[in-house]
Scaffold this motif. Sequence first.
Motif, PDB file in Angstrom:
ATOM      1  N   ASP A  88      -6.234  19.384 -46.986  1.00 31.63           N
ATOM      2  CA  ASP A  88      -7.671  19.602 -47.184  1.00 31.63           C
ATOM      3  C   ASP A  88      -7.951  20.231 -48.542  1.00 31.63           C
ATOM      4  O   ASP A  88      -8.931  19.883 -49.212  1.00 31.63           O
ATOM      5  CB  ASP A  88      -8.221  20.501 -46.078  1.00 31.63           C
ATOM      6  CG  ASP A  88      -8.130  19.871 -44.699  1.00 31.63           C
ATOM      7  OD1 ASP A  88      -7.967  18.643 -44.619  1.00 31.63           O
ATOM      8  OD2 ASP A  88      -8.220  20.605 -43.695  1.00 31.63           O
ATOM      9  N   TYR A 187     -17.186  22.090 -49.259  1.00 29.08           N
ATOM     10  CA  TYR A 187     -15.777  21.809 -49.533  1.00 29.08           C
ATOM     11  C   TYR A 187     -15.233  22.694 -50.650  1.00 29.08           C
ATOM     12  O   TYR A 187     -14.227  22.365 -51.285  1.00 29.08           O
ATOM     13  CB  TYR A 187     -15.560  20.318 -49.866  1.00 29.08           C
ATOM     14  CG  TYR A 187     -16.263  19.799 -51.105  1.00 29.08           C
ATOM     15  CD1 TYR A 187     -15.703  19.950 -52.374  1.00 29.08           C
ATOM     16  CD2 TYR A 187     -17.472  19.121 -51.010  1.00 29.08           C
ATOM     17  CE1 TYR A 187     -16.324  19.465 -53.506  1.00 29.08           C
ATOM     18  CE2 TYR A 187     -18.108  18.625 -52.135  1.00 29.08           C
ATOM     19  CZ  TYR A 187     -17.530  18.796 -53.382  1.00 29.08           C
ATOM     20  OH  TYR A 187     -18.158  18.314 -54.504  1.00 29.08           O
ATOM     21  N   ARG A 190     -11.980  23.960 -48.673  1.00 29.52           N
ATOM     22  CA  ARG A 190     -11.241  22.888 -48.002  1.00 29.52           C
ATOM     23  C   ARG A 190     -12.195  21.740 -47.720  1.00 29.52           C
ATOM     24  O   ARG A 190     -13.383  21.951 -47.524  1.00 29.52           O
ATOM     25  CB  ARG A 190     -10.641  23.381 -46.674  1.00 29.52           C
ATOM     26  CG  ARG A 190      -9.640  24.474 -46.809  1.00 29.52           C
ATOM     27  CD  ARG A 190      -9.161  24.977 -45.458  1.00 29.52           C
ATOM     28  NE  ARG A 190      -8.557  23.913 -44.655  1.00 29.52           N
ATOM     29  CZ  ARG A 190      -8.030  24.128 -43.459  1.00 29.52           C
ATOM     30  NH1 ARG A 190      -8.040  25.332 -42.926  1.00 29.52           N
ATOM     31  NH2 ARG A 190      -7.480  23.133 -42.790  1.00 29.52           N
ATOM     32  N   TYR A 192     -13.327  19.106 -45.126  1.00 30.11           N
ATOM     33  CA  TYR A 192     -13.275  18.735 -43.713  1.00 30.11           C
ATOM     34  C   TYR A 192     -14.357  17.691 -43.490  1.00 30.11           C
ATOM     35  O   TYR A 192     -15.543  18.001 -43.446  1.00 30.11           O
ATOM     36  CB  TYR A 192     -13.506  19.957 -42.832  1.00 30.11           C
ATOM     37  CG  TYR A 192     -13.389  19.684 -41.351  1.00 30.11           C
ATOM     38  CD1 TYR A 192     -12.200  19.216 -40.803  1.00 30.11           C
ATOM     39  CD2 TYR A 192     -14.462  19.907 -40.496  1.00 30.11           C
ATOM     40  CE1 TYR A 192     -12.084  18.960 -39.448  1.00 30.11           C
ATOM     41  CE2 TYR A 192     -14.347  19.658 -39.139  1.00 30.11           C
ATOM     42  CZ  TYR A 192     -13.161  19.202 -38.621  1.00 30.11           C
ATOM     43  OH  TYR A 192     -13.048  18.940 -37.277  1.00 30.11           O
TER      44      TYR A 192
END
Length: 314
Positions: A88, A187, A190, A192
């Motif tokens: 990620d 983001y 990470r 997702y």
Amino acid sequence: MIKQDPSQPDISVIVAIVDGGEALRTCLTALANQRGDYDVEVIVPFDQLSQEAAGMAEDFPDFRFLDLGVIAGNMVPQNALDLHRFWDIRRSEGIKVARGRLIGLVEDRGIPADNWIVSVIELQDQTGAAAVGGCADNGYDTIWNWAIHICDFGRYMAPVPTGEADFLSATNVCYLADTLHELRPLYENRFYEPSIHAALQAAGHKMVLSDHPRTTEYRPRIPTTTLALEWFHWGRKYARIRCGEISFGLRVFRAAVTPILPFVLFFRHLGNQRRKRIYLRKFWLASPLIFMIVSMWACGELVGYFQGEEPETL
């Protein structure tokens, strides 16, 4: 193709390193041999767990190998959830530096067809969608791989008529860059994709799924016990993220109904394959392993709802 900004590539493709090694080399070779007339930048983010990528830079001089240094607090992954954190972060950092009008995402174990870039560019231009996604084929004809593929990519298995969708896979997706960059807070740490896609839809943007952009997944075999734990942790991750998006009452309800979740998921996968018809025999041959996988996912969800929201995962 006429460009308003000659310095801007038509598309930036972020390659998420999942398996590394020969899987990464095969994926990069497929991207180097794409058909079509376009300007593209390929970005390969790597870190302390994937240093072998740096050694491939000389073989792919036109690609950008992005050294992220030490990420995730220099943690040593203990399970599938920890490993997913690295995937990620790599996607997130690649997106941040992408210069293209479009931003495509693939992973190294999902080899893009030789017309993948042309397909996503044409699909986005034809539909005007903020995000377009494609299908994933199974590269290994084994019962073990069919079970994994049906559970992981069942709804992305061809045939899929081109049309609006509520879901796309981060292993085969392309975004309008300007629209995606507007969601950077989601983001920043990470990437997702369910959260990104929910935000796109909440803002009134269209997402389109089609079986024209194709990748082929070559999932390496691992011990079945390791696989079971992997799906447990993925279910736990899903639940902990959902805890930050739903009310406490709904969280309690979802935890209470997890005993029936394996049956719901199993018959959902069966319904997908009955509609497609092509892979129904593969489904039945793999059905015992499929039921084990969805059961472990359900166990993970239950634990995740009890653990509650984990801010670091958002």
